[in-house]
Design a protein around this motif. Structure first.
Motif: not given
Length: 205
Positions: A9, A13-16, A18, A43, A81, A86
């Motif tokens: 993170d 990638w950026d999965s914030t 989701s 985050s 996910l 993300g």
């Protein structure tokens, strides 16, 4: 240098978005809490251990209840996910592929079990990562998890790429060099090596 270890993170990638949606779903379906998490505030906790996250987000609950709810959040997150992954940061896919031709690549994260596997599956990066470990598997601080991965794979001189002060501190504990991903979620004022874009790793390494 014989290998590269990555954080997930804020680095890969950026999965914030989701993660926030899945956690809010878990909270609404399993509690009476009047709590809605937004991606930005959530985050700020990425990179912490599970216990630290539970203490920070659910301080109103008894310890057993907050850890139970955190487990439900992680379970809902992993499922969500699969269909709402993300987004890779710019240059990650091509850079990972190129670096894998020169070095064995690994991942160490403070995430739950299953999270790294979902990231690798949904992004297509699985063929390029030799091995990975997470807090959910080891229940150790990230520095010790890094050392465990090193011992398991007989690594003598890896570098670690991450985006938080916690990552930098973990590298000190593991006694390996740290590369700060400035585009991520954290701040590391004293970082001596830093990148503004993931693809810069090609030049640095």
């Amino acid at each position: 240098m014989d290998s590269i270890i990555f954080d997930v993170d804020g680095t890969i990638w950026d999965s914030t978005e989701s993660v926030a949606k899945s956690w809010n779903k878990a909270i609404q379906e399993n509690t009476d809490l009047d709590l809605i998490l937004d991606p930005v505030s959530l985050s700020s906790h990425f990179g912490k251990t599970m216990t630290e996250i539970a203490d920070a987000i659910f301080p109103m609950l008894p310890e057993d209840d907050r850890m139970r709810l955190l487990d439900l959040c992680f379970e809902t997150e992993n499922a969500y996910l699969e269909d709402h992954p993300g987004a890779l940061y710019e240059g990650v896919a091509d850079t990972i592929k190129e670096l894998s031709l020169r070095y064995p690549l690994y991942i160490v994260s403070n995430c739950q079990c299953g999270y790294i596997e979902i990231m690798l599956k949904t992004t297509g990066l699985a063929p390029y990562i030799k091995d990975h470990l997470c807090y959910g598997e080891t229940r150790l601080c990230k520095g010790d998890t890094i050392r465990m991965l090193m011992e398991k794979n007989r690594l003598s001189s890896p570098v670690y790429v991450g985006d938080t002060q916690g990552d930098a501190d973990s590298c000190k504990r593991a006694d390996i060099p740290f590369i700060f991903a400035e585009y991520g979620f954290g701040s590391v004022p004293d970082a001596s090596v830093r990148i503004q874009n993931f693809s810069e790793l090609i030049k640095i390494l």
